[in-house]
Design an enzyme around this catalytic site. Sequence first.
Site, PDB file in Angstrom:
ATOM      1  N   ASP A   1       0.824  -1.214   0.000  1.00  0.00           N
ATOM      2  CA  ASP A   1       0.000   0.000   0.000  1.00  0.00           C
ATOM      3  C   ASP A   1       0.857   1.263   0.000  1.00  0.00           C
ATOM      4  O   ASP A   1       0.367   2.348   0.321  1.00  0.00           O
ATOM      5  CB  ASP A   1      -0.911   0.023   1.239  1.00  0.00           C
TER       6      ASP A   1
ATOM      7  N   ASP B   1       8.351  -6.278   9.090  1.00  0.00           N
ATOM      8  CA  ASP B   1       9.617  -6.381   9.822  1.00  0.00           C
ATOM      9  C   ASP B   1       9.848  -7.772  10.411  1.00  0.00           C
ATOM     10  O   ASP B   1      10.799  -7.967  11.168  1.00  0.00           O
ATOM     11  CB  ASP B   1       9.673  -5.340  10.938  1.00  0.00           C
TER      12      ASP B   1
ATOM     13  N   ASP C   1       4.001  -9.258   9.313  1.00  0.00           N
ATOM     14  CA  ASP C   1       4.234  -7.832   9.091  1.00  0.00           C
ATOM     15  C   ASP C   1       5.595  -7.650   8.433  1.00  0.00           C
ATOM     16  O   ASP C   1       6.440  -8.557   8.437  1.00  0.00           O
ATOM     17  CB  ASP C   1       4.169  -7.065  10.412  1.00  0.00           C
TER      18      ASP C   1
ATOM     19  N   ASP D   1      -6.949  -7.550  13.998  1.00  0.00           N
ATOM     20  CA  ASP D   1      -6.516  -8.895  14.379  1.00  0.00           C
ATOM     21  C   ASP D   1      -7.306  -9.418  15.579  1.00  0.00           C
ATOM     22  O   ASP D   1      -7.772 -10.556  15.593  1.00  0.00           O
ATOM     23  CB  ASP D   1      -5.013  -8.901  14.674  1.00  0.00           C
TER      24      ASP D   1
END
Length: 523
Positions: free
Chosen positions: A127, A188, A186, A280
């Site tokens: 995004d 990282d 994610d 989540d």
Amino acid sequence: MRNLFRAEPEVKSAYDFTGSFTDMWRDMRVSMVTVAICICVVMSVMMFIERMYMTVVILLVKITGKKRYTQYKLEALKEDLEQNRSYPMVLVQIPMFNEKEVYKLSIGSVCSLTWPSDCLIVQVLDDSTNEVLRKLVEMECKKWIERGVNVKYETRNNRNGYKAGALREGLNKDYVIDCEFVVIFDADFQPDEEFLWRTVPYLLENPELALVQARWKFVNANECIMTRLQEMSLAYHFAVEQEVGSSTCQFFGFNGTAGVWRIKAIEDAGGWKDRTTVEDMDLAVRASLKGWKFVFVGDLEVKNELPSTFKAYRYQQHRWSCGPANLFRKMTKEIIFCERVSFWKKFHVIYAFFFVRKIIAHWVTFFFYCVIIPISIMVPEVKLPKPIALYIPAITTLLNSSCTLRSLHLLVLWILFENVMSFHRSKAAIIGLLGANRVNEWVVTEKLGNATKQRSSIRSPKRTRSRLGERLHFSELIMGLFLLYVACYDMIFGNDHMFVYLLLQSVAFFVVGVGYVGISASN
């Protein structure tokens, strides 16, 4: 109760004007402070009981060796899977937004997962608004495609729904139809090569299982004091809260990453929703209400990064505190009237999971220890019960910090810093409960990747100092002044030595207030 919270009244002469304005204000002030202390005492006891309950459960789990995931014969499941060669189709989603420093780490780690290449799809959901960065991410995806990995690079023209919107649209792609499970990382996160072999077999063995959650391992925990303090807080969350939830009612909050979902369970729960900033947790609660079960694998760790700048950490904590409170407001009625789960599970979700851990924990930390106790010092007619004010929080603190023994020498700093952060978390929880301004604020947590390691080994050009307005946090400075004033008052008029704590806490607020926390302090 009167004797517990009020000091002995002074004997008045017959000529005192009992109906005077001063007496009325004094009585009203004493009554208000006493009521506030009673409320805080109740909240403190609630949190203490919850912590003791989890401590007992985790001790029993460790003594008996019966963690939920150990009940599965993982090695046997892996051998059976390899012999039958009936590998399920797995989709791995990597949502990202302007992740300049870490996109190579996550894509490279995921593309290195050991799983049959014809049964693995890697979906990069980008995004990013930076066109140059988009091209770099796309080039990284093409590099792995040339190596034989099935990578799908997906972009959107908008950020509708933020992360939840990206994940939802990713699951709607035609090539996902044959996928049975979806893994989320994610940008990282760097999973180990064997991650799928240590998670997917649980889902294949138990058809009632919806989620397998792994633990986080922080690669930059030693970067600064702030990251060490974060490690202390999150270590308790994973080692105790998640493990207790998994071992008792097979429910806990999905951490948003490093987890494997059964796609059928996501669809059964209504899919991804963007009504809060904790999509989540929203999905996990809805799936649990449908009767699906979760398992937490505590010995499987996935490398990731802690926010090392205070600005990033502050935004993250706002989202993590505001979102659950807002979700609690929106789902309480749905949980109460759900017929598919037991009363015990409803009670656990509403009382323990949401009310005590997501709301009470923040409020009692800030309001009791940073507001009510200082105010009670200014009202000598009120007697503060020391067992509640000292012993219970001391035991609770030791329980919280017991999971990170290597940082035990930082215990005092951790207490002071957590009290400061409880100020922001309390505000965020109130915003979430009221649905007020900033309730849906979504700021992606800044990741630095290897940038900080490079700065430590390579001498970089001198950077300009950040603007004064960006460094100063006036709300913390005001709190610091308030506590400093009360500390001086107690030093002069008091006799209980509370000024020692108040001085230390005021210094903590001042340090955060001038921005001298996290790696930005080197600026």
